[in-house]
Design a protein around this motif. Structure first.
Motif, PDB file in Angstrom:
ATOM      1  N   LEU A 177       0.818  -1.210   0.000  1.00 17.58           N
ATOM      2  CA  LEU A 177       0.000   0.000   0.000  1.00 17.58           C
ATOM      3  C   LEU A 177       0.855   1.265   0.000  1.00 17.58           C
ATOM      4  O   LEU A 177       1.970   1.281   0.530  1.00 17.58           O
ATOM      5  CB  LEU A 177      -0.908   0.013   1.229  1.00 17.58           C
ATOM      6  N   ASP A 178       0.322   2.308  -0.562  1.00 20.19           N
ATOM      7  CA  ASP A 178       0.994   3.604  -0.591  1.00 20.19           C
ATOM      8  C   ASP A 178       0.672   4.372   0.686  1.00 20.19           C
ATOM      9  O   ASP A 178      -0.488   4.653   0.981  1.00 20.19           O
ATOM     10  CB  ASP A 178       0.529   4.393  -1.820  1.00 20.19           C
ATOM     11  N   ARG A 179       1.712   4.738   1.455  1.00 20.35           N
ATOM     12  CA  ARG A 179       1.514   5.554   2.663  1.00 20.35           C
ATOM     13  C   ARG A 179       1.852   7.026   2.420  1.00 20.35           C
ATOM     14  O   ARG A 179       1.776   7.842   3.333  1.00 20.35           O
ATOM     15  CB  ARG A 179       2.384   5.037   3.811  1.00 20.35           C
ATOM     16  N   GLY A 180       2.288   7.326   1.182  1.00 19.79           N
ATOM     17  CA  GLY A 180       2.647   8.691   0.871  1.00 19.79           C
ATOM     18  C   GLY A 180       3.923   9.152   1.545  1.00 19.79           C
ATOM     19  O   GLY A 180       4.089  10.351   1.818  1.00 19.79           O
ATOM     20  N   MET A 181       4.834   8.210   1.803  1.00 17.81           N
ATOM     21  CA  MET A 181       6.082   8.533   2.484  1.00 17.81           C
ATOM     22  C   MET A 181       7.280   8.166   1.621  1.00 17.81           C
ATOM     23  O   MET A 181       7.146   7.464   0.614  1.00 17.81           O
ATOM     24  CB  MET A 181       6.161   7.776   3.821  1.00 17.81           C
ATOM     25  N   ASP A 182       8.457   8.644   2.024  1.00 15.18           N
ATOM     26  CA  ASP A 182       9.674   8.278   1.297  1.00 15.18           C
ATOM     27  C   ASP A 182       9.895   6.771   1.355  1.00 15.18           C
ATOM     28  O   ASP A 182      10.299   6.157   0.368  1.00 15.18           O
ATOM     29  CB  ASP A 182      10.893   9.005   1.881  1.00 15.18           C
ATOM     30  N   VAL A 183       9.655   6.177   2.527  1.00 16.22           N
ATOM     31  CA  VAL A 183       9.666   4.717   2.668  1.00 16.22           C
ATOM     32  C   VAL A 183       8.231   4.283   2.924  1.00 16.22           C
ATOM     33  O   VAL A 183       7.649   4.580   3.971  1.00 16.22           O
ATOM     34  CB  VAL A 183      10.574   4.254   3.824  1.00 16.22           C
ATOM     35  N   ASN A 184       7.653   3.604   1.965  1.00 16.66           N
ATOM     36  CA  ASN A 184       6.250   3.217   2.073  1.00 16.66           C
ATOM     37  C   ASN A 184       6.041   1.887   2.771  1.00 16.66           C
ATOM     38  O   ASN A 184       4.896   1.522   3.055  1.00 16.66           O
ATOM     39  CB  ASN A 184       5.611   3.191   0.691  1.00 16.66           C
ATOM     40  N   GLY A 185       7.127   1.166   3.048  1.00 12.97           N
ATOM     41  CA  GLY A 185       6.931  -0.061   3.805  1.00 12.97           C
ATOM     42  C   GLY A 185       8.020  -1.092   3.610  1.00 12.97           C
ATOM     43  O   GLY A 185       9.013  -0.885   2.897  1.00 12.97           O
ATOM     44  N   TYR A 186       7.761  -2.225   4.284  1.00 13.47           N
ATOM     45  CA  TYR A 186       8.645  -3.390   4.261  1.00 13.47           C
ATOM     46  C   TYR A 186       7.739  -4.600   4.098  1.00 13.47           C
ATOM     47  O   TYR A 186       6.820  -4.808   4.905  1.00 13.47           O
ATOM     48  CB  TYR A 186       9.432  -3.504   5.567  1.00 13.47           C
ATOM     49  N   ILE A 187       7.996  -5.413   3.092  1.00 13.08           N
ATOM     50  CA  ILE A 187       7.118  -6.555   2.846  1.00 13.08           C
ATOM     51  C   ILE A 187       7.245  -7.587   3.954  1.00 13.08           C
ATOM     52  O   ILE A 187       6.251  -8.102   4.463  1.00 13.08           O
ATOM     53  CB  ILE A 187       7.417  -7.174   1.467  1.00 13.08           C
ATOM     54  N   THR A 188       8.466  -7.893   4.374  1.00 12.68           N
ATOM     55  CA  THR A 188       8.680  -8.945   5.368  1.00 12.68           C
ATOM     56  C   THR A 188       9.460  -8.427   6.567  1.00 12.68           C
ATOM     57  O   THR A 188      10.256  -7.486   6.458  1.00 12.68           O
ATOM     58  CB  THR A 188       9.446 -10.139   4.780  1.00 12.68           C
ATOM     59  N   ALA A 189       9.231  -9.085   7.695  1.00 14.60           N
ATOM     60  CA  ALA A 189      10.037  -8.863   8.903  1.00 14.60           C
ATOM     61  C   ALA A 189      10.126 -10.214   9.608  1.00 14.60           C
ATOM     62  O   ALA A 189       9.342 -10.522  10.509  1.00 14.60           O
ATOM     63  CB  ALA A 189       9.412  -7.808   9.803  1.00 14.60           C
ATOM     64  N   ALA A 190      11.076 -11.017   9.182  1.00 14.10           N
ATOM     65  CA  ALA A 190      11.209 -12.372   9.722  1.00 14.10           C
ATOM     66  C   ALA A 190      11.951 -12.357  11.056  1.00 14.10           C
ATOM     67  O   ALA A 190      12.849 -11.549  11.280  1.00 14.10           O
ATOM     68  CB  ALA A 190      11.934 -13.268   8.720  1.00 14.10           C
ATOM     69  N   SER A 191      11.569 -13.280  11.924  1.00  7.95           N
ATOM     70  CA  SER A 191      12.281 -13.489  13.189  1.00  7.95           C
ATOM     71  C   SER A 191      12.678 -14.958  13.281  1.00  7.95           C
ATOM     72  O   SER A 191      12.495 -15.608  14.307  1.00  7.95           O
ATOM     73  CB  SER A 191      11.401 -13.089  14.374  1.00  7.95           C
ATOM     74  N   THR A 192      13.202 -15.489  12.191  1.00  7.53           N
ATOM     75  CA  THR A 192      13.545 -16.899  12.073  1.00  7.53           C
ATOM     76  C   THR A 192      14.475 -17.339  13.198  1.00  7.53           C
ATOM     77  O   THR A 192      15.476 -16.676  13.472  1.00  7.53           O
ATOM     78  CB  THR A 192      14.248 -17.157  10.726  1.00  7.53           C
ATOM     79  N   PRO A 193      14.173 -18.460  13.864  1.00  6.17           N
ATOM     80  CA  PRO A 193      15.091 -18.967  14.884  1.00  6.17           C
ATOM     81  C   PRO A 193      16.455 -19.303  14.276  1.00  6.17           C
ATOM     82  O   PRO A 193      16.559 -19.674  13.102  1.00  6.17           O
ATOM     83  CB  PRO A 193      14.391 -20.233  15.392  1.00  6.17           C
ATOM     84  N   LYS A 194      17.489 -19.182  15.077  1.00  6.28           N
ATOM     85  CA  LYS A 194      18.861 -19.328  14.598  1.00  6.28           C
ATOM     86  C   LYS A 194      19.094 -20.646  13.869  1.00  6.28           C
ATOM     87  O   LYS A 194      19.773 -20.693  12.839  1.00  6.28           O
ATOM     88  CB  LYS A 194      19.830 -19.197  15.770  1.00  6.28           C
ATOM     89  N   HIS A 195      18.544 -21.722  14.381  1.00  4.78           N
ATOM     90  CA  HIS A 195      18.852 -23.043  13.825  1.00  4.78           C
ATOM     91  C   HIS A 195      17.794 -23.546  12.832  1.00  4.78           C
ATOM     92  O   HIS A 195      17.818 -24.717  12.439  1.00  4.78           O
ATOM     93  CB  HIS A 195      19.035 -24.055  14.961  1.00  4.78           C
ATOM     94  N   SER A 196      16.862 -22.676  12.442  1.00  3.73           N
ATOM     95  CA  SER A 196      15.863 -23.069  11.450  1.00  3.73           C
ATOM     96  C   SER A 196      16.466 -22.996  10.054  1.00  3.73           C
ATOM     97  O   SER A 196      17.082 -22.006   9.674  1.00  3.73           O
ATOM     98  CB  SER A 196      14.643 -22.156  11.536  1.00  3.73           C
ATOM     99  N   GLU A 197      16.295 -24.054   9.266  1.00  2.00           N
ATOM    100  CA  GLU A 197      16.890 -24.105   7.928  1.00  2.00           C
ATOM    101  C   GLU A 197      16.211 -23.129   6.979  1.00  2.00           C
ATOM    102  O   GLU A 197      16.846 -22.565   6.091  1.00  2.00           O
ATOM    103  CB  GLU A 197      16.791 -25.527   7.365  1.00  2.00           C
ATOM    104  N   PHE A 198      14.914 -22.902   7.159  1.00  2.24           N
ATOM    105  CA  PHE A 198      14.156 -22.042   6.260  1.00  2.24           C
ATOM    106  C   PHE A 198      13.369 -21.004   7.058  1.00  2.24           C
ATOM    107  O   PHE A 198      13.096 -21.176   8.251  1.00  2.24           O
ATOM    108  CB  PHE A 198      13.179 -22.856   5.419  1.00  2.24           C
ATOM    109  N   GLY A 199      12.998 -19.925   6.373  1.00  4.37           N
ATOM    110  CA  GLY A 199      12.126 -18.905   6.945  1.00  4.37           C
ATOM    111  C   GLY A 199      10.969 -18.655   6.007  1.00  4.37           C
ATOM    112  O   GLY A 199      10.099 -19.499   5.828  1.00  4.37           O
TER     113      GLY A 199
END
Length: 318
Positions: A195-217
């Motif tokens: 979505l457009d927020r009308g800002m210089d940075v309009n957003g971030y699609i992902t913000a993962a908090s994958t555990p250290k030993h997880s093979e995939f996120g």
């Protein structure tokens, strides 16, 4: 079971149908829903539930809670109490349903989850997820809150088991960190709309908090990244936790995607611990040569490990 707002089914509310299922259910239970807007704060806490919108009918599950809203006792609901739909029952399957949080933009209400998944072996097909900030959370909660604060919400204190989920032919809409969490999730043939927020940075699609030993996120395969936002204004992702893992494979990216692709969330140490990668990104925003130096361009050999069947061994059983 059939749910219909007009009374022509077995139930008029989805939660009533869920509540009728035995706590330790071991058999697939199919709940079909007739068209309509179901204004429910839904908790699906039974295993082996199949939730289907009837063919050619629009089914919307919608609620408007948000992080800054005051709940019982006068405390704010917080991010994880703001959900519209919460899934804690394993082996869940949804098809032809729109999950929506209609609270409004995050600049006004804070985080507002349309979907909170804290269960294993969940599958969504031909579904839509509509929200603004924090549209989909894929649990469990990370082990430590940021800045020492309590997470709050319905799953605080629950056993932390990394859940696996699959999204196929889905539409996901949001702006800031709108696909986030520590789960292992594959998004295949999906449209991801910023979505457009009308800002210089309009957003971030992902913000993962994958555990250290997880093979995939988070893994995106053959997806389209679209937007009504300005060119060069949306990041592919930033690390909620230092070992975030996110990969885009064969994805078309609109001009809204920032040239550098990824942001470190002001955590320089995360540049050495994250796993951010792309393979065959294309379209106006798909220039992989312009990405940050700490992101990866995957080789043909490396990308073979990221097939949905390899990551999610339950796909053929649902």
């Amino acid at each position: 079971m059939i749910v219909a707002k007009d009374g022509s089914g077995n139930f008029t509310a989805i939660q009533e149908a869920i509540d009728s299922i035995p706590e330790k259910n071991e058999d697939k239970v199919i709940i079909q829903m007739k068209g309509g807007i179901y204004e429910e704060k839904l908790i699906i806490n039974k295993p082996f539930v199949v939730l289907e919108g009837m063919e050619n009918e629009e089914v919307i599950i919608s609620f408007g809670d948000y992080a800054k809203k005051l709940g019982e006792g006068g405390a704010e609901l917080g991010t994880f109490g703001s959900y519209s739909t919460l899934i804690t029952g394993a082996n869940f399957y949804a098809k032809n349903i729109t999950f929506r949080n209609d609270a409004g933009p995050g600049t006004e209400v804070g985080q507002a989850l349309a979907m909170y998944v804290d269960a294993d072996k969940c599958r969504f097909e031909d579904c839509s997820f509509l929200g603004s900030q924090d549209t989909i959370f894929l649990g469990p909660l990370p082990p430590k809150p940021m800045k020492g604060n309590s997470f709050g919400g319905p799953r605080e204190g629950a056993e932390k088991k990394v859940g696996h989920s699959y999204f196929n032919r889905c539409y996901i809409q949001g702006d800031v960190d709108f696909i986030f969490g520590s789960g292992v999730s594959v998004f295949e043939n999906c449209e991801i709309f910023s979505l457009d927020r009308g800002m210089d940075v309009n957003g971030y699609i992902t913000a993962a908090s994958t555990p250290k030993h997880s093979e995939f996120g988070f893994v995106f395969i053959n997806c389209r990244l679209t937007s009504n936002a300005a060119a060069d204004s949306v990041y592919l992702g930033r690390p909620w936790r230092d070992f975030a893992k996110t990969v885009f494979i064969n994805c078309w990216m609109g001009e809204h995607i920032k040239r550098e692709g990824w942001d470190n969330w002001n955590k320089s140490q995360a540049e050495t611990t994250t796993y951010y990668g792309e393979y065959n990104s294309h379209g106006p925003g798909g220039n992989m040569d312009a990405r940050v130096s700490w992101a990866r361009v995957l080789t043909e050999q490396e990308v073979k490990q990221f097939s949905s069947e390899k990551i999610l061994d339950f796909l053929n059983s649902i």
